[in-house]
Design a protein around this motif. Structure first.
Motif, PDB file in Angstrom:
ATOM      1  N   SER A  37      28.696  -7.189  15.998  1.00 45.98           N
ATOM      2  CA  SER A  37      29.491  -7.055  17.223  1.00 45.98           C
ATOM      3  C   SER A  37      30.937  -7.466  16.974  1.00 45.98           C
ATOM      4  CB  SER A  37      28.901  -7.911  18.353  1.00 45.98           C
ATOM      5  OG  SER A  37      27.597  -7.499  18.654  1.00 45.98           O
ATOM      6  N   LYS A  38      31.127  -8.563  16.256  1.00 44.69           N
ATOM      7  CA  LYS A  38      32.487  -9.031  15.972  1.00 44.69           C
ATOM      8  C   LYS A  38      33.234  -8.033  15.084  1.00 44.69           C
ATOM      9  CE  LYS A  38      31.928 -13.932  16.849  1.00 44.69           C
ATOM     10  NZ  LYS A  38      33.173 -14.282  17.546  1.00 44.69           N
ATOM     11  N   LYS A  39      32.537  -7.436  14.138  1.00 42.93           N
ATOM     12  CA  LYS A  39      33.183  -6.446  13.275  1.00 42.93           C
ATOM     13  C   LYS A  39      33.623  -5.243  14.099  1.00 42.93           C
ATOM     14  CE  LYS A  39      32.320  -3.274   9.540  1.00 42.93           C
ATOM     15  NZ  LYS A  39      31.517  -2.133   9.923  1.00 42.93           N
ATOM     16  N   ILE A  40      32.772  -4.790  15.008  1.00 47.30           N
ATOM     17  CA  ILE A  40      33.076  -3.622  15.836  1.00 47.30           C
ATOM     18  C   ILE A  40      34.370  -3.831  16.625  1.00 47.30           C
ATOM     19  CG2 ILE A  40      32.315  -2.306  17.869  1.00 47.30           C
ATOM     20  CD1 ILE A  40      29.420  -2.589  16.720  1.00 47.30           C
ATOM     21  N   GLY A  46      35.538 -13.449  12.263  1.00 45.39           N
ATOM     22  CA  GLY A  46      34.343 -13.858  13.010  1.00 45.39           C
ATOM     23  C   GLY A  46      33.086 -13.244  12.418  1.00 45.39           C
ATOM     24  N   ALA A  47      33.177 -11.968  12.036  1.00 42.01           N
ATOM     25  CA  ALA A  47      32.040 -11.295  11.393  1.00 42.01           C
ATOM     26  C   ALA A  47      31.711 -11.996  10.083  1.00 42.01           C
ATOM     27  CB  ALA A  47      32.371  -9.821  11.147  1.00 42.01           C
ATOM     28  N   ASP A  49      32.319 -15.073   9.197  1.00 43.48           N
ATOM     29  CA  ASP A  49      31.724 -16.392   9.442  1.00 43.48           C
ATOM     30  C   ASP A  49      30.250 -16.280   9.820  1.00 43.48           C
ATOM     31  OD1 ASP A  49      34.239 -17.412   8.887  1.00 43.48           O
ATOM     32  OD2 ASP A  49      34.735 -17.843  10.982  1.00 43.48           O
ATOM     33  N   ALA A  50      29.930 -15.306  10.682  1.00 41.58           N
ATOM     34  CA  ALA A  50      28.533 -15.129  11.113  1.00 41.58           C
ATOM     35  C   ALA A  50      27.652 -14.752   9.924  1.00 41.58           C
ATOM     36  CB  ALA A  50      28.450 -14.062  12.212  1.00 41.58           C
ATOM     37  N   TRP A  51      28.137 -13.798   9.112  1.00 41.11           N
ATOM     38  CA  TRP A  51      27.327 -13.347   7.983  1.00 41.11           C
ATOM     39  C   TRP A  51      27.262 -14.373   6.865  1.00 41.11           C
ATOM     40  CZ3 TRP A  51      30.012  -7.984   8.444  1.00 41.11           C
ATOM     41  CH2 TRP A  51      29.394  -7.252   9.464  1.00 41.11           C
ATOM     42  N   GLU A  52      28.335 -15.126   6.671  1.00 39.07           N
ATOM     43  CA  GLU A  52      28.294 -16.207   5.671  1.00 39.07           C
ATOM     44  C   GLU A  52      27.236 -17.233   6.085  1.00 39.07           C
ATOM     45  OE1 GLU A  52      29.952 -16.637   2.761  1.00 39.07           O
ATOM     46  OE2 GLU A  52      31.683 -15.294   2.884  1.00 39.07           O
ATOM     47  N   TYR A  53      27.202 -17.564   7.382  1.00 42.38           N
ATOM     48  CA  TYR A  53      26.218 -18.527   7.866  1.00 42.38           C
ATOM     49  C   TYR A  53      24.799 -17.974   7.714  1.00 42.38           C
ATOM     50  CZ  TYR A  53      23.926 -22.157  10.509  1.00 42.38           C
ATOM     51  OH  TYR A  53      23.096 -23.192  10.857  1.00 42.38           O
ATOM     52  N   ALA A  54      24.631 -16.689   7.983  1.00 47.23           N
ATOM     53  CA  ALA A  54      23.316 -16.054   7.819  1.00 47.23           C
ATOM     54  C   ALA A  54      22.851 -16.196   6.367  1.00 47.23           C
ATOM     55  CB  ALA A  54      23.382 -14.580   8.216  1.00 47.23           C
ATOM     56  N   GLY A  55      23.775 -16.081   5.433  1.00 45.32           N
ATOM     57  CA  GLY A  55      23.437 -16.239   4.017  1.00 45.32           C
ATOM     58  C   GLY A  55      23.073 -17.671   3.657  1.00 45.32           C
ATOM     59  N   GLU A  70      30.595  -5.017   2.126  1.00 44.62           N
ATOM     60  CA  GLU A  70      31.394  -3.984   2.805  1.00 44.62           C
ATOM     61  C   GLU A  70      32.641  -4.588   3.445  1.00 44.62           C
ATOM     62  OE1 GLU A  70      31.024  -0.642   2.999  1.00 44.62           O
ATOM     63  OE2 GLU A  70      29.124  -0.561   1.931  1.00 44.62           O
ATOM     64  N   LEU A  71      32.479  -5.738   4.109  1.00 43.57           N
ATOM     65  CA  LEU A  71      33.593  -6.385   4.804  1.00 43.57           C
ATOM     66  C   LEU A  71      34.706  -6.761   3.828  1.00 43.57           C
ATOM     67  CD1 LEU A  71      34.141  -7.353   7.794  1.00 43.57           C
ATOM     68  CD2 LEU A  71      33.531  -9.626   6.956  1.00 43.57           C
ATOM     69  N   TYR A  72      34.322  -7.381   2.702  1.00 43.25           N
ATOM     70  CA  TYR A  72      35.330  -7.797   1.715  1.00 43.25           C
ATOM     71  C   TYR A  72      35.906  -6.606   0.950  1.00 43.25           C
ATOM     72  CZ  TYR A  72      34.356 -12.763   2.354  1.00 43.25           C
ATOM     73  OH  TYR A  72      34.231 -14.025   2.863  1.00 43.25           O
ATOM     74  N   TRP A  73      35.224  -5.486   0.995  1.00 46.28           N
ATOM     75  CA  TRP A  73      35.757  -4.284   0.356  1.00 46.28           C
ATOM     76  C   TRP A  73      36.742  -3.578   1.285  1.00 46.28           C
ATOM     77  CZ3 TRP A  73      32.439   0.718  -0.518  1.00 46.28           C
ATOM     78  CH2 TRP A  73      33.236   1.717  -1.107  1.00 46.28           C
ATOM     79  N   ARG A  74      36.290  -3.287   2.497  1.00 39.58           N
ATOM     80  CA  ARG A  74      37.039  -2.381   3.367  1.00 39.58           C
ATOM     81  C   ARG A  74      37.942  -3.056   4.395  1.00 39.58           C
ATOM     82  NH1 ARG A  74      34.502   2.668   2.671  1.00 39.58           N
ATOM     83  NH2 ARG A  74      32.398   2.542   1.837  1.00 39.58           N
ATOM     84  N   TYR A  75      37.627  -4.292   4.799  1.00 40.18           N
ATOM     85  CA  TYR A  75      38.341  -4.900   5.931  1.00 40.18           C
ATOM     86  C   TYR A  75      39.103  -6.181   5.578  1.00 40.18           C
ATOM     87  CZ  TYR A  75      35.414  -1.569   8.360  1.00 40.18           C
ATOM     88  OH  TYR A  75      34.806  -0.410   8.755  1.00 40.18           O
ATOM     89  N   LEU A  76      38.560  -6.976   4.688  1.00 35.64           N
ATOM     90  CA  LEU A  76      39.232  -8.211   4.235  1.00 35.64           C
ATOM     91  C   LEU A  76      39.321  -8.131   2.714  1.00 35.64           C
ATOM     92  CD1 LEU A  76      37.191 -10.850   6.324  1.00 35.64           C
ATOM     93  CD2 LEU A  76      39.484  -9.977   6.854  1.00 35.64           C
ATOM     94  N   PRO A  77      40.135  -7.209   2.194  1.00 39.39           N
ATOM     95  CA  PRO A  77      40.077  -6.867   0.766  1.00 39.39           C
ATOM     96  C   PRO A  77      40.087  -8.067  -0.193  1.00 39.39           C
ATOM     97  CG  PRO A  77      41.568  -5.389   1.902  1.00 39.39           C
ATOM     98  CD  PRO A  77      41.183  -6.459   2.892  1.00 39.39           C
TER      99      PRO A  77
END
Length: 182
Positions: A37-40, A46-47, A49-55, A70-77
């Motif tokens: 949802s945060k990524k959208i 925020g996305a 942080d949520a996914w890092e915590y999930a890991g 995907e996030l570190y590739w396309r959105y937070l290079p």
């Protein structure tokens, strides 16, 4: 951009998932959904942080790591972080072809220092998933783009062996044979 009703819907999703993970901090699905949802809405940090915590709470899950890749590739290079997360996802779920494909594309299109790994990771994926034609097709197409027509032909023939009635693959093989013969 989003309509007001889209934003209201996404906002309510964020709030619902935030409540769920607040009540149950080890609720993996809630963290995955919250990150999505945060990524959208463009809240990439925020996305993350949520996914890092999930890991952290589920270090053997594959989804949060693939999402971070995907996030570190396309959105937070940050290609090294992207690669690290994709590799963790693959280690945790070696039977998911899409992660091999994403990592190969990262190498091919973006991470120039590791571009030569683009076919290697697909070969590793095929080794782990020997019947998967998606990986074979990706590899065959990769070799075609690289003008390595003999290797492309070899892999298209392997795809055809799995799908003997695929007319498009038969046509591709014929076209490659003509190119090679020239």
């Amino acid at each position: 951009s989003f309509s007001k009703s889209d934003l209201d819907s996404i906002s309510s999703q964020v709030q619902m998932n935030a409540r769920a993970v607040k009540e149950h901090s080890d609720f993996l699905e809630g963290w995955l959904e919250l990150g999505l949802s945060k990524k959208i809405i463009g809240d990439y940090e925020g996305a993350r942080d949520a996914w890092e915590y999930a890991g952290v709470i589920r270090p053997l899950n594959s989804v949060s790591f693939a999402n971070l890749g995907e996030l570190y590739w396309r959105y937070l290079p940050d290609y090294p972080r992207s690669e690290k997360n994709f590799l963790t996802s693959i280690k945790n779920k070696p039977d998911d072809p899409s992660t091999y494909i994403s990592l190969s594309d990262l190498y091919f299109y973006s991470y120039s220092a590791k571009r030569d790994r683009a076919d290697d990771i697909l070969l590793e994926g095929i080794k782990a998933n020997p019947k998967n034609t998606d990986l074979m097709r990706w590899l065959a197409s990769f070799y075609e783009r690289e003008k390595e027509y003999f290797k492309a032909l070899e892999w298209w023939k392997k795809v055809l062996a799995q799908n003997p009635t695929d007319q498009l693959v038969k046509q591709t093989i014929t076209e490659l044979e003509v190119k090679i013969a020239k």
